[in-house]
Design a protein around this motif. Sequence first.
Motif, PDB file in Angstrom:
ATOM      1  N   GLY A 109      54.343  44.979   7.444  1.00 55.52           N
ATOM      2  CA  GLY A 109      54.287  45.190   8.892  1.00 55.52           C
ATOM      3  C   GLY A 109      53.075  45.994   9.308  1.00 55.52           C
ATOM      4  N   LYS A 110      53.245  46.693  10.427  1.00 51.41           N
ATOM      5  CA  LYS A 110      52.154  47.531  10.898  1.00 51.41           C
ATOM      6  C   LYS A 110      51.888  48.626   9.864  1.00 51.41           C
ATOM      7  CE  LYS A 110      55.080  50.544  13.685  1.00 51.41           C
ATOM      8  NZ  LYS A 110      55.355  51.062  14.989  1.00 51.41           N
ATOM      9  N   PRO A 111      50.660  49.158   9.829  1.00 49.95           N
ATOM     10  CA  PRO A 111      50.303  50.134   8.798  1.00 49.95           C
ATOM     11  C   PRO A 111      51.225  51.355   8.764  1.00 49.95           C
ATOM     12  CG  PRO A 111      48.353  49.381   9.951  1.00 49.95           C
ATOM     13  CD  PRO A 111      49.534  48.822  10.697  1.00 49.95           C
ATOM     14  N   LEU A 112      51.530  51.783   7.549  1.00 50.04           N
ATOM     15  CA  LEU A 112      52.298  53.005   7.326  1.00 50.04           C
ATOM     16  C   LEU A 112      51.370  54.203   7.541  1.00 50.04           C
ATOM     17  CD1 LEU A 112      54.058  51.929   4.002  1.00 50.04           C
ATOM     18  CD2 LEU A 112      55.095  52.048   6.275  1.00 50.04           C
ATOM     19  N   PRO A 113      51.928  55.418   7.620  1.00 53.17           N
ATOM     20  CA  PRO A 113      51.050  56.597   7.725  1.00 53.17           C
ATOM     21  C   PRO A 113      50.054  56.633   6.567  1.00 53.17           C
ATOM     22  CG  PRO A 113      53.318  57.206   8.174  1.00 53.17           C
ATOM     23  CD  PRO A 113      53.340  55.777   7.697  1.00 53.17           C
ATOM     24  N   PHE A 114      48.826  57.002   6.871  1.00 54.36           N
ATOM     25  CA  PHE A 114      47.769  57.025   5.866  1.00 54.36           C
ATOM     26  C   PHE A 114      47.822  58.311   5.048  1.00 54.36           C
ATOM     27  CE2 PHE A 114      44.565  54.143   8.317  1.00 54.36           C
ATOM     28  CZ  PHE A 114      45.362  53.053   8.081  1.00 54.36           C
ATOM     29  N   LYS A 115      47.584  58.178   3.766  1.00 54.53           N
ATOM     30  CA  LYS A 115      47.422  59.332   2.898  1.00 54.53           C
ATOM     31  C   LYS A 115      46.033  59.910   3.183  1.00 54.53           C
ATOM     32  CE  LYS A 115      50.774  57.936  -0.437  1.00 54.53           C
ATOM     33  NZ  LYS A 115      51.879  58.431   0.332  1.00 54.53           N
ATOM     34  N   LEU A 116      45.821  61.168   2.864  1.00 58.43           N
ATOM     35  CA  LEU A 116      44.617  61.878   3.300  1.00 58.43           C
ATOM     36  C   LEU A 116      43.402  61.724   2.390  1.00 58.43           C
ATOM     37  CD1 LEU A 116      46.227  65.182   4.583  1.00 58.43           C
ATOM     38  CD2 LEU A 116      45.694  63.091   5.844  1.00 58.43           C
ATOM     39  N   GLY A 117      43.572  61.183   1.181  1.00 62.46           N
ATOM     40  CA  GLY A 117      42.477  61.120   0.218  1.00 62.46           C
ATOM     41  C   GLY A 117      41.208  60.474   0.753  1.00 62.46           C
ATOM     42  N   ALA A 118      41.332  59.346   1.425  1.00 63.35           N
ATOM     43  CA  ALA A 118      40.156  58.631   1.949  1.00 63.35           C
ATOM     44  C   ALA A 118      39.394  59.493   2.950  1.00 63.35           C
ATOM     45  CB  ALA A 118      40.590  57.331   2.620  1.00 63.35           C
ATOM     46  N   PHE A 119      40.131  60.243   3.736  1.00 59.66           N
ATOM     47  CA  PHE A 119      39.523  61.023   4.804  1.00 59.66           C
ATOM     48  C   PHE A 119      38.906  62.312   4.266  1.00 59.66           C
ATOM     49  CE2 PHE A 119      42.826  58.231   6.166  1.00 59.66           C
ATOM     50  CZ  PHE A 119      42.123  57.440   7.056  1.00 59.66           C
ATOM     51  N   ALA A 169      41.139  66.405   8.376  1.00 60.30           N
ATOM     52  CA  ALA A 169      41.534  65.161   7.699  1.00 60.30           C
ATOM     53  C   ALA A 169      42.791  64.541   8.305  1.00 60.30           C
ATOM     54  CB  ALA A 169      41.719  65.402   6.201  1.00 60.30           C
ATOM     55  N   VAL A 170      43.784  65.357   8.647  1.00 59.92           N
ATOM     56  CA  VAL A 170      45.038  64.823   9.177  1.00 59.92           C
ATOM     57  C   VAL A 170      44.796  64.121  10.511  1.00 59.92           C
ATOM     58  CG1 VAL A 170      47.335  65.407  10.071  1.00 59.92           C
ATOM     59  CG2 VAL A 170      46.497  66.509   7.996  1.00 59.92           C
ATOM     60  N   GLU A 171      44.079  64.795  11.399  1.00 59.25           N
ATOM     61  CA  GLU A 171      43.786  64.205  12.716  1.00 59.25           C
ATOM     62  C   GLU A 171      42.971  62.920  12.575  1.00 59.25           C
ATOM     63  OE1 GLU A 171      41.116  65.376  16.579  1.00 59.25           O
ATOM     64  OE2 GLU A 171      42.174  66.996  15.566  1.00 59.25           O
ATOM     65  N   LEU A 172      42.024  62.924  11.649  1.00 56.18           N
ATOM     66  CA  LEU A 172      41.184  61.757  11.402  1.00 56.18           C
ATOM     67  C   LEU A 172      42.022  60.588  10.871  1.00 56.18           C
ATOM     68  CD1 LEU A 172      38.192  60.934  11.509  1.00 56.18           C
ATOM     69  CD2 LEU A 172      37.957  61.808   9.183  1.00 56.18           C
ATOM     70  N   ALA A 173      42.949  60.878   9.965  1.00 56.67           N
ATOM     71  CA  ALA A 173      43.819  59.837   9.394  1.00 56.67           C
ATOM     72  C   ALA A 173      44.705  59.219  10.472  1.00 56.67           C
ATOM     73  CB  ALA A 173      44.670  60.424   8.272  1.00 56.67           C
ATOM     74  N   VAL A 174      45.278  60.053  11.321  1.00 56.95           N
ATOM     75  CA  VAL A 174      46.155  59.564  12.388  1.00 56.95           C
ATOM     76  C   VAL A 174      45.355  58.704  13.367  1.00 56.95           C
ATOM     77  CG1 VAL A 174      47.547  60.273  14.381  1.00 56.95           C
ATOM     78  CG2 VAL A 174      47.823  61.432  12.179  1.00 56.95           C
ATOM     79  N   ARG A 175      44.183  59.166  13.745  1.00 56.69           N
ATOM     80  CA  ARG A 175      43.316  58.415  14.677  1.00 56.69           C
ATOM     81  C   ARG A 175      42.959  57.052  14.102  1.00 56.69           C
ATOM     82  NH1 ARG A 175      37.104  60.009  15.930  1.00 56.69           N
ATOM     83  NH2 ARG A 175      36.592  58.155  17.130  1.00 56.69           N
ATOM     84  N   CYS A 176      42.563  57.045  12.837  1.00 58.54           N
ATOM     85  CA  CYS A 176      42.145  55.799  12.186  1.00 58.54           C
ATOM     86  C   CYS A 176      43.322  54.828  12.067  1.00 58.54           C
ATOM     87  CB  CYS A 176      41.558  56.125  10.821  1.00 58.54           C
ATOM     88  SG  CYS A 176      40.681  54.766  10.081  1.00 58.54           S
ATOM     89  N   ARG A 177      44.508  55.337  11.691  1.00 60.61           N
ATOM     90  CA  ARG A 177      45.679  54.467  11.560  1.00 60.61           C
ATOM     91  C   ARG A 177      46.048  53.842  12.898  1.00 60.61           C
ATOM     92  NH1 ARG A 177      50.616  54.045  12.771  1.00 60.61           N
ATOM     93  NH2 ARG A 177      50.812  56.136  13.595  1.00 60.61           N
ATOM     94  N   LYS A 178      45.986  54.610  13.965  1.00 60.86           N
ATOM     95  CA  LYS A 178      46.312  54.074  15.291  1.00 60.86           C
ATOM     96  C   LYS A 178      45.341  52.970  15.700  1.00 60.86           C
ATOM     97  CE  LYS A 178      48.746  58.055  17.192  1.00 60.86           C
ATOM     98  NZ  LYS A 178      48.717  59.159  18.166  1.00 60.86           N
TER      99      LYS A 178
END
Length: 189
Positions: A109-119, A169-178
């Motif tokens: 389905g739609k993307p799950l929450p992103f793990k922070l490693g990439a960011f 990193a957390v804010e960046l991950a959330v922004r990118c996932r959205k």
Amino acid sequence: MLWYWGADIKIENPERLSPQQPTVLVANHQDTHDIFFAISIIRRGTVVLGKWEVLYIPFIGALFYLAGNILIKRKQKQKAQKALGQAADKMKKKNLSVLIFPEGTRNWGKPLPFKLGAFKLAIEAQAPIQPVCFSLRHSTMDFRRWCSGTVKVKCLEPISTKGLSEDDAVELAVRCRKLIEAECIKISQ
């Protein structure tokens, strides 16, 4: 496999896949077939960050490793962080880009929450993030047919990490996932 499925791949903004600097490409992760579709976005100078367990897949694991891709032991946090630090150094020294599926697991389905490693990697390397969306194949393809369908790939606007710290990193991950989630839904209709 693409020939076998009779699948077409259409890429929007393909020029963003060949940046002039090291970049962290992040994409949604649907199933084990992703690697066959990801090949379409990998350009010279791009490696993939994969879990250590890939080595246990006969033939494919060895090829993955020998191709210079980066393996990470996700369950051992200190080793994972060390591997990310080494990847950041490798990106800078060898002008490499890294493709990561930050969900950490397959998901239809739609993307799950992103793990922070990439960011964290992008911030440490001060490399931009290139969000990449793959259409949701369960709604755009029928693997029971020869001409199974079209996979749409959209390369979104790169996101700069200049001046960011690990705290971002957390804010960046959330922004990118959205961004990726909204675009995945849009291109899958």
